[in-house]
Design an enzyme around this catalytic site. Structure first.
Site, PDB file in Angstrom:
ATOM      1  N   SER A  95      19.272  53.807 -82.054  1.00  0.00           N
ATOM      2  CA  SER A  95      18.091  53.432 -82.827  1.00  0.00           C
ATOM      3  C   SER A  95      17.604  52.046 -82.411  1.00  0.00           C
ATOM      4  O   SER A  95      18.353  51.063 -82.509  1.00  0.00           O
ATOM      5  CB  SER A  95      18.424  53.414 -84.316  1.00  0.00           C
ATOM      6  OG  SER A  95      17.387  52.750 -85.026  1.00  0.00           O
ATOM      7  N   HIS A 152      16.036  56.791 -80.631  1.00  0.00           N
ATOM      8  CA  HIS A 152      15.626  57.022 -82.025  1.00  0.00           C
ATOM      9  C   HIS A 152      14.664  55.903 -82.439  1.00  0.00           C
ATOM     10  O   HIS A 152      14.998  54.720 -82.332  1.00  0.00           O
ATOM     11  CB  HIS A 152      16.875  57.036 -82.906  1.00  0.00           C
ATOM     12  CG  HIS A 152      16.629  57.361 -84.335  1.00  0.00           C
ATOM     13  ND1 HIS A 152      16.503  58.654 -84.807  1.00  0.00           N
ATOM     14  CD2 HIS A 152      16.525  56.559 -85.426  1.00  0.00           C
ATOM     15  CE1 HIS A 152      16.316  58.638 -86.116  1.00  0.00           C
ATOM     16  NE2 HIS A 152      16.331  57.374 -86.519  1.00  0.00           N
ATOM     17  N   ASP A 192      12.440  54.377 -85.414  1.00  0.00           N
ATOM     18  CA  ASP A 192      12.266  54.350 -86.865  1.00  0.00           C
ATOM     19  C   ASP A 192      10.912  53.775 -87.247  1.00  0.00           C
ATOM     20  O   ASP A 192      10.681  52.573 -87.127  1.00  0.00           O
ATOM     21  CB  ASP A 192      13.370  53.497 -87.501  1.00  0.00           C
ATOM     22  CG  ASP A 192      14.722  54.185 -87.485  1.00  0.00           C
ATOM     23  OD1 ASP A 192      14.795  55.342 -87.951  1.00  0.00           O
ATOM     24  OD2 ASP A 192      15.684  53.575 -86.996  1.00  0.00           O
ATOM     25  N   MET A 195       8.528  52.827 -90.198  1.00  0.00           N
ATOM     26  CA  MET A 195       8.591  52.538 -91.642  1.00  0.00           C
ATOM     27  C   MET A 195       7.271  51.914 -92.083  1.00  0.00           C
ATOM     28  O   MET A 195       6.699  51.094 -91.362  1.00  0.00           O
ATOM     29  CB  MET A 195       9.721  51.555 -91.942  1.00  0.00           C
ATOM     30  CG  MET A 195      11.079  52.014 -91.455  1.00  0.00           C
ATOM     31  SD  MET A 195      12.365  50.862 -91.995  1.00  0.00           S
ATOM     32  CE  MET A 195      13.776  51.495 -91.087  1.00  0.00           C
ATOM     33  N   HIS A 228      11.619  59.078 -86.105  1.00  0.00           N
ATOM     34  CA  HIS A 228      12.019  59.264 -87.502  1.00  0.00           C
ATOM     35  C   HIS A 228      10.985  58.565 -88.376  1.00  0.00           C
ATOM     36  O   HIS A 228      10.933  57.337 -88.426  1.00  0.00           O
ATOM     37  CB  HIS A 228      13.425  58.657 -87.694  1.00  0.00           C
ATOM     38  CG  HIS A 228      13.920  58.704 -89.112  1.00  0.00           C
ATOM     39  ND1 HIS A 228      15.004  57.961 -89.542  1.00  0.00           N
ATOM     40  CD2 HIS A 228      13.500  59.403 -90.199  1.00  0.00           C
ATOM     41  CE1 HIS A 228      15.215  58.198 -90.824  1.00  0.00           C
ATOM     42  NE2 HIS A 228      14.318  59.064 -91.252  1.00  0.00           N
ATOM     43  N   MET A 264       9.660  57.326 -91.659  1.00  0.00           N
ATOM     44  CA  MET A 264       9.939  56.978 -93.053  1.00  0.00           C
ATOM     45  C   MET A 264       8.629  56.469 -93.648  1.00  0.00           C
ATOM     46  O   MET A 264       8.436  55.272 -93.878  1.00  0.00           O
ATOM     47  CB  MET A 264      11.057  55.927 -93.105  1.00  0.00           C
ATOM     48  CG  MET A 264      12.429  56.531 -92.836  1.00  0.00           C
ATOM     49  SD  MET A 264      13.637  55.311 -92.318  1.00  0.00           S
ATOM     50  CE  MET A 264      13.237  55.221 -90.580  1.00  0.00           C
ATOM     51  N   MET A 305      20.425  61.907 -94.073  1.00  0.00           N
ATOM     52  CA  MET A 305      20.602  60.449 -94.063  1.00  0.00           C
ATOM     53  C   MET A 305      21.970  60.105 -94.646  1.00  0.00           C
ATOM     54  O   MET A 305      22.341  60.590 -95.718  1.00  0.00           O
ATOM     55  CB  MET A 305      19.507  59.764 -94.885  1.00  0.00           C
ATOM     56  CG  MET A 305      18.122  59.761 -94.236  1.00  0.00           C
ATOM     57  SD  MET A 305      18.044  58.988 -92.608  1.00  0.00           S
ATOM     58  CE  MET A 305      18.502  57.296 -92.978  1.00  0.00           C
ATOM     59  N   ASP A 316      22.297  59.817 -89.644  1.00  0.00           N
ATOM     60  CA  ASP A 316      21.654  58.537 -89.339  1.00  0.00           C
ATOM     61  C   ASP A 316      22.057  57.524 -90.410  1.00  0.00           C
ATOM     62  O   ASP A 316      21.743  57.708 -91.586  1.00  0.00           O
ATOM     63  CB  ASP A 316      20.128  58.755 -89.340  1.00  0.00           C
ATOM     64  CG  ASP A 316      19.341  57.496 -89.010  1.00  0.00           C
ATOM     65  OD1 ASP A 316      19.947  56.471 -88.634  1.00  0.00           O
ATOM     66  OD2 ASP A 316      18.093  57.555 -89.121  1.00  0.00           O
TER      67      ASP A 316
END
Ligand code: DX5
Ligand code: ZN
Length: 255
Positions: A38, A61, A63, A65, A94, A96, A165, A203
């Site tokens: 990540s 990965h 992320d 957000m 991913h 979020m 998660m 994760d």
């Protein structure tokens, strides 16, 4: 000043870039185990150099957000598109974010190999998963530690990856939550029963000891932030995680 690029407004005739698509369904080790570092734990202002350090990974990965779905803010499609152009391995995005129904397709359009959105945030998860697949990405659905998996079972045939998660989403460097493992076991059992080839991802808090617990419970796809980017040699850390997972992997993971 240039106007910002609005991915959703691109004409449909523009072919999406598919830089690393050849490896979408493969993995470096061919063992059915995937290690996805990540970049949340990477140095954001040296991203190109950081990406070069994880050439031994299966995916990177990413992320995303939005400060709404989680209390943290990272980056959006413009940054992800540059990572896509720069990364030696395909992207495992991913999301979020709230309203993934609206925003997730843009990440598939920019060429991400895999796009995972949260079940808790999606208005129509089935339609969104089908749309992501239609664009050419692997479709993933994530659940937070406290979210039951009941709502996932009916979606199992329409997704390529389920992310359980193992920490509350939002921050790297948190401790693995072993109480999430029964959900993983139940998903692994159901996938096996159906002969499904869905990838089961974990994760949060994944390191050499916790990866064994997750592999034991049926995970085959492992995200690790601090355990990889915090290591002196990320590729050595990736190999160590891969070996630890392989010692505990279920047969069903080797597809
Ligand atoms: C947390 C993120 C994770 C995070 C994991 O919300 O989704 O991907 O980077 O970091 P570690 O491996 O350090 O727990
Ligand atoms: Zn993540």
């Amino acid at each position: 000043m240039n106007a910002p690029v609005r991915l959703s407004e691109r004409p449909p005739t523009v072919a999406p870039r598919r830089i690393h698509r050849a490896r979408d369904n493969g993995c470096v080790s061919d063992s059915g185990i995937r290690i996805n570092p990540s970049i949340l734990a990477a140095d954001f202002v040296n991203m190109q150099a950081e990406l070069a350090r994880i050439a031994g990974a299966d995916f990177v990965h990413v992320d995303v957000m939005d400060n709404h779905f989680v209390p943290n803010l990272t980056f959006g499609p413009q940054m992800v598109e540059r990572v896509q152009q720069t990364s030696p391995v395909p992207l495992d995005v991913h999301l979020m974010i709230t309203d993934p129904d609206r925003w997730a397709p843009g990440y598939a359009e920019l060429g991400a190999a895999s796009v995972t959105f949260h079940l808790e945030a999606a208005a129509d998860p089935l339609a969104l998963a089908r749309r992501l697949r239609g664009i050419g990405a692997r479709a993933g659905i994530a659940v937070k530690p406290a979210t039951p998996i009941d709502g996932l079972l009916e979606l199992l045939d329409d997704v390529d990856q389920i992310l359980v998660m193992t920490v509350e989403p939002g921050f790297g460097g948190q401790s693995f939550m072993p109480e999430t493992m029964p959900k993983l076991r139940a998903l692994a059992d159901e996938a096996k029963r159906r002969g499904s080839s869905v990838w089961l991802q974990v994760d949060g808090g994944i390191g050499e000891s916790t990866i064994a617990l997750a592999a034991d419970a049926g995970a085959d796809t492992f995200v690790a932030g601090s355990a990889v980017f915090g290591a002196a040699d990320p590729d050595v850390a990736i190999a160590g995680l891969r070996a630890a997972a392989a010692r505990h992997a279920h047969a069903h993971g080797a597809h």
